[in-house]
Design a protein around this motif. Structure first.
Motif, PDB file in Angstrom:
ATOM      1  N   ILE A  21      36.795  41.291  30.557  1.00 48.00           N
ATOM      2  CA  ILE A  21      37.668  42.459  30.701  1.00 48.00           C
ATOM      3  C   ILE A  21      37.566  42.984  32.125  1.00 48.00           C
ATOM      4  N   ASP A  22      38.717  43.085  32.775  1.00 49.41           N
ATOM      5  CA  ASP A  22      38.772  43.618  34.129  1.00 49.41           C
ATOM      6  C   ASP A  22      39.944  44.588  34.238  1.00 49.41           C
ATOM      7  N   GLN A  23      40.206  45.075  35.427  1.00 49.52           N
ATOM      8  CA  GLN A  23      41.265  46.059  35.643  1.00 49.52           C
ATOM      9  C   GLN A  23      42.613  45.520  35.178  1.00 49.52           C
ATOM     10  N   ALA A  24      42.919  44.279  35.505  1.00 43.74           N
ATOM     11  CA  ALA A  24      44.202  43.694  35.120  1.00 43.74           C
ATOM     12  C   ALA A  24      44.326  43.567  33.605  1.00 43.74           C
ATOM     13  N   THR A  25      43.245  43.173  32.941  1.00 49.74           N
ATOM     14  CA  THR A  25      43.255  43.038  31.483  1.00 49.74           C
ATOM     15  C   THR A  25      43.572  44.372  30.822  1.00 49.74           C
ATOM     16  N   ILE A  26      42.928  45.428  31.297  1.00 49.27           N
ATOM     17  CA  ILE A  26      43.146  46.755  30.711  1.00 49.27           C
ATOM     18  C   ILE A  26      44.554  47.245  31.012  1.00 49.27           C
ATOM     19  N   ALA A  27      45.008  47.086  32.254  1.00 53.95           N
ATOM     20  CA  ALA A  27      46.356  47.533  32.628  1.00 53.95           C
ATOM     21  C   ALA A  27      47.417  46.783  31.824  1.00 53.95           C
ATOM     22  N   ASN A  28      47.236  45.483  31.649  1.00 52.91           N
ATOM     23  CA  ASN A  28      48.192  44.698  30.863  1.00 52.91           C
ATOM     24  C   ASN A  28      48.200  45.128  29.399  1.00 52.91           C
ATOM     25  N   ALA A  29      47.020  45.395  28.842  1.00 51.06           N
ATOM     26  CA  ALA A  29      46.937  45.839  27.453  1.00 51.06           C
ATOM     27  C   ALA A  29      47.613  47.203  27.282  1.00 51.06           C
ATOM     28  N   LEU A  30      47.397  48.091  28.236  1.00 56.11           N
ATOM     29  CA  LEU A  30      48.067  49.396  28.190  1.00 56.11           C
ATOM     30  C   LEU A  30      49.578  49.235  28.258  1.00 56.11           C
TER      31      LEU A  30
END
Length: 86
Positions: A21-30
């Motif tokens: 889990i990284d910044q891109a993973t969280i932003a994409n999930a959001l």
């Protein structure tokens, strides 16, 4: 300390951080969950992280930052320290 309602759900998870889990993973999930573009997910993530950092003491914010991977640390900056908000 976590609220008691969260403890059973978290106890069922594997120990340790999920390093995928990284910044891109969280932003994409959001973005997916909210039905918005990825760039908006990135902005929302930055906004939420900033609100969290502003809502705790400087020491608590630094403690959170110290426990995050480098790519997420930069999000948890108190607005008083961010030149964009000065």
């Amino acid at each position: 300390q976590l609220p008691s309602l969260l403890q059973p759900a978290l106890a069922a998870l594997p120990p340790g951080p999920d390093k995928s889990i990284d910044q891109a993973t969280i932003a994409n999930a959001l973005a997916d969950k909210l039905g918005v573009e990825t760039v908006d997910g990135e902005r929302i993530l930055a906004g939420v992280a900033g609100v969290i950092a502003d809502g705790v003491s400087a020491g608590q914010a630094e403690d959170v930052r110290s426990q995050l991977p480098a790519g997420l640390r930069e999000l948890f900056i108190r607005r008083e320290q961010d030149p964009m908000f000065i």
